[in-house]
Design a protein around this motif. Structure first.
Motif, PDB file in Angstrom:
ATOM      1  N   TRP A  37       1.728   1.399   6.435  1.00  0.00           N
ATOM      2  CA  TRP A  37       2.166  -0.121   5.312  1.00  0.00           C
ATOM      3  C   TRP A  37       1.793  -1.071   4.463  1.00  0.00           C
ATOM      4  O   TRP A  37       2.131  -1.260   3.291  1.00  0.00           O
ATOM      5  CB  TRP A  37       3.361  -0.035   6.406  1.00  0.00           C
ATOM      6  CG  TRP A  37       4.286  -1.574   5.502  1.00  0.00           C
ATOM      7  CD1 TRP A  37       4.649  -2.195   5.999  1.00  0.00           C
ATOM      8  CD2 TRP A  37       4.612  -1.307   4.237  1.00  0.00           C
ATOM      9  NE1 TRP A  37       5.386  -2.875   4.921  1.00  0.00           N
ATOM     10  CE2 TRP A  37       5.495  -1.930   4.312  1.00  0.00           C
ATOM     11  CE3 TRP A  37       5.382   0.134   3.266  1.00  0.00           C
ATOM     12  CZ2 TRP A  37       6.641  -2.411   2.582  1.00  0.00           C
ATOM     13  CZ3 TRP A  37       6.106   0.095   2.663  1.00  0.00           C
ATOM     14  CH2 TRP A  37       6.563  -0.575   2.643  1.00  0.00           C
ATOM     15  N   ARG A  38       0.462  -2.093   5.723  1.00  0.00           N
ATOM     16  CA  ARG A  38      -0.098  -2.945   5.099  1.00  0.00           C
ATOM     17  C   ARG A  38      -0.733  -2.285   4.114  1.00  0.00           C
ATOM     18  O   ARG A  38      -0.811  -2.538   2.747  1.00  0.00           O
ATOM     19  CB  ARG A  38      -0.505  -3.524   6.262  1.00  0.00           C
ATOM     20  CG  ARG A  38      -1.935  -4.780   5.940  1.00  0.00           C
ATOM     21  CD  ARG A  38      -1.850  -5.603   6.345  1.00  0.00           C
ATOM     22  NE  ARG A  38      -2.989  -6.453   5.639  1.00  0.00           N
ATOM     23  CZ  ARG A  38      -4.387  -6.382   4.895  1.00  0.00           C
ATOM     24  NH1 ARG A  38      -5.216  -5.648   5.253  1.00  0.00           N
ATOM     25  NH2 ARG A  38      -4.723  -7.541   5.049  1.00  0.00           N
ATOM     26  N   SER A  39      -1.164  -1.728   4.236  1.00  0.00           N
ATOM     27  CA  SER A  39      -2.309  -0.322   2.771  1.00  0.00           C
ATOM     28  C   SER A  39      -2.057   0.023   1.777  1.00  0.00           C
ATOM     29  O   SER A  39      -2.054  -0.002   0.488  1.00  0.00           O
ATOM     30  CB  SER A  39      -3.278   0.650   3.893  1.00  0.00           C
ATOM     31  OG  SER A  39      -4.390  -0.554   4.721  1.00  0.00           O
ATOM     32  N   ILE A  40      -0.119   1.340   1.848  1.00  0.00           N
ATOM     33  CA  ILE A  40      -0.140   1.547   0.814  1.00  0.00           C
ATOM     34  C   ILE A  40       0.779   0.216   0.051  1.00  0.00           C
ATOM     35  O   ILE A  40       0.507   0.560  -1.713  1.00  0.00           O
ATOM     36  CB  ILE A  40       1.101   2.111   1.467  1.00  0.00           C
ATOM     37  CG1 ILE A  40       0.834   3.875   2.013  1.00  0.00           C
ATOM     38  CG2 ILE A  40       2.612   2.009   0.490  1.00  0.00           C
ATOM     39  CD1 ILE A  40       1.635   4.164   2.828  1.00  0.00           C
ATOM     40  N   HIS A  41       1.605  -0.791   0.680  1.00  0.00           N
ATOM     41  CA  HIS A  41       1.524  -1.593   0.064  1.00  0.00           C
ATOM     42  C   HIS A  41       1.229  -2.859  -1.501  1.00  0.00           C
ATOM     43  O   HIS A  41       1.236  -2.934  -2.406  1.00  0.00           O
ATOM     44  CB  HIS A  41       2.411  -2.536   1.020  1.00  0.00           C
ATOM     45  CG  HIS A  41       3.116  -4.451   0.571  1.00  0.00           C
ATOM     46  ND1 HIS A  41       2.381  -5.095   0.365  1.00  0.00           N
ATOM     47  CD2 HIS A  41       4.172  -4.022   0.106  1.00  0.00           C
ATOM     48  CE1 HIS A  41       2.683  -6.574  -0.442  1.00  0.00           C
ATOM     49  NE2 HIS A  41       4.218  -5.345  -0.489  1.00  0.00           N
ATOM     50  N   ASN A  42      -0.134  -2.754  -0.367  1.00  0.00           N
ATOM     51  CA  ASN A  42      -0.811  -3.247  -1.278  1.00  0.00           C
ATOM     52  C   ASN A  42      -2.081  -2.274  -2.109  1.00  0.00           C
ATOM     53  O   ASN A  42      -2.358  -2.852  -3.464  1.00  0.00           O
ATOM     54  CB  ASN A  42      -2.545  -4.247  -0.444  1.00  0.00           C
ATOM     55  CG  ASN A  42      -2.176  -5.212   1.094  1.00  0.00           C
ATOM     56  OD1 ASN A  42      -1.915  -5.576   0.430  1.00  0.00           O
ATOM     57  ND2 ASN A  42      -3.743  -4.729   2.001  1.00  0.00           N
ATOM     58  N   LEU A  60      -0.156  -0.137  -3.652  1.00  0.00           N
ATOM     59  CA  LEU A  60       1.373  -0.426  -4.562  1.00  0.00           C
ATOM     60  C   LEU A  60       1.172  -1.786  -5.587  1.00  0.00           C
ATOM     61  O   LEU A  60       1.680  -1.750  -6.635  1.00  0.00           O
ATOM     62  CB  LEU A  60       2.501   0.230  -4.026  1.00  0.00           C
ATOM     63  CG  LEU A  60       2.155   1.342  -3.421  1.00  0.00           C
ATOM     64  CD1 LEU A  60       3.901   2.306  -2.764  1.00  0.00           C
ATOM     65  CD2 LEU A  60       2.359   2.576  -4.345  1.00  0.00           C
ATOM     66  N   THR A  61       0.786  -2.600  -5.064  1.00  0.00           N
ATOM     67  CA  THR A  61       1.142  -4.468  -5.796  1.00  0.00           C
ATOM     68  C   THR A  61      -0.233  -4.266  -5.922  1.00  0.00           C
ATOM     69  O   THR A  61       0.155  -5.733  -7.020  1.00  0.00           O
ATOM     70  CB  THR A  61       1.914  -4.960  -4.593  1.00  0.00           C
ATOM     71  OG1 THR A  61       1.105  -4.808  -3.301  1.00  0.00           O
ATOM     72  CG2 THR A  61       3.116  -4.191  -4.156  1.00  0.00           C
TER      73      THR A  61
END
Length: 258
Positions: free
Chosen positions: A15-20, A22-23
């Protein structure tokens, strides 16, 4: 950070990697632009290559190059995940993951899930644009599923390779060591023309290159005439098994250094 379960650690990392991803435009934009650039440059700018004698791919040069870009984006999606691991260790986040994970394999799984998500995003955009551009697809939905399934396994293999490098070097300076071998393997395959049209040393290298089997299988899927399927999936799975051991060794190196 308290010790957590395998699933919790893996999901937290992904989740942290995906959030980074996408943002952060610095991560998102290159991941989307590069595959589209290669697709437009190869399928558009080199489309006259399809007029070469004995170029017998039935679905046209756009479909021919689409397969390469799908597999290329899968491989480099895994490599970019290795960049993320290196950045996390440079910032100290990687050490926190090591302390929180009772089973350190959850760290690798978490980053791999993020790499798979990255590929899904790229493929969705790439496929939509290719279809809008009029790409001729001879295969059925099942055949296209085979192409993307092969891409997922290639993504896993590249992720594990880059993970092993990143965990050993633990610095973004290890980027070339993650990227250059993957680049060479991809571009020493029949990228622009079928294998039978290559000549000289490049033909000899391409015959032994596992990426050749991946491309031949993928192009068989999109043309509706599957070929080299068992060979391609067998080689891809073997690479995943081999690089799993490589990534495990990287985890041990990171543990001993922490």
């Amino acid at each position: 950070m308290s010790r957590a379960s395998f699933r919790s650690v893996a999901l937290a990392i992904s989740w942290r990697s995906i959030h980074n991803f996408l943002t952060n435009p610095a991560l998102l934009v290159p991941s989307l632009i590069f595959p589209l650039f290669f697709f437009s440059a190869f399928a558009g700018g080199l489309s006259s290559v399809s007029k070469v004698p004995d170029f017998n791919f039935p679905n046209g040069y756009t479909a021919f190059q689409f397969v390469f870009v799908v597999l290329q984006s899968a491989a480099f999606g895994g490599v970019f995940t290795g960049f993320g691991i290196a950045r996390d260790f440079e910032s100290g986040f990687g050490q926190r993951w090591l302390l929180s994970a009772p089973r350190r394999g959850a760290i690798v799984v978490g980053y791999m899930l993020a790499a798979l998500f990255r590929s899904f995003v790229v493929w969705t955009l790439l496929t939509a644009i290719a279809l809008i551009a009029g790409m001729d697809v001879g295969g059925s939905g099942v055949d296209l599923f085979g192409l993307y399934a092969l891409g997922l396994i290639v993504n896993m293999a590249a992720s594990l390779w880059a993970t092993g490098v990143a965990l050993r070097i633990r610095s973004i300076q290890g980027g070339p060591a993650m990227q250059i071998p993957v680049f060479l393997v991809l571009f020493l395959a029949p990228v622009y023309v079928p294998l039978n049209l290559l000549q000289g040393w490049i033909h000899s290298v391409a015959k032994l290159n596992p990426a050749t089997a991946f491309l031949q299988a993928g192009r068989g899927f999109i043309s509706g005439d599957p070929t080299s399927v068992l060979l391609a999936f067998g080689l891809a799975i073997a690479l995943v098994a081999l690089f799993s051991l490589w990534a495990r060794g990287g985890l041990r190196s990171a543990e001993s250094a922490s």
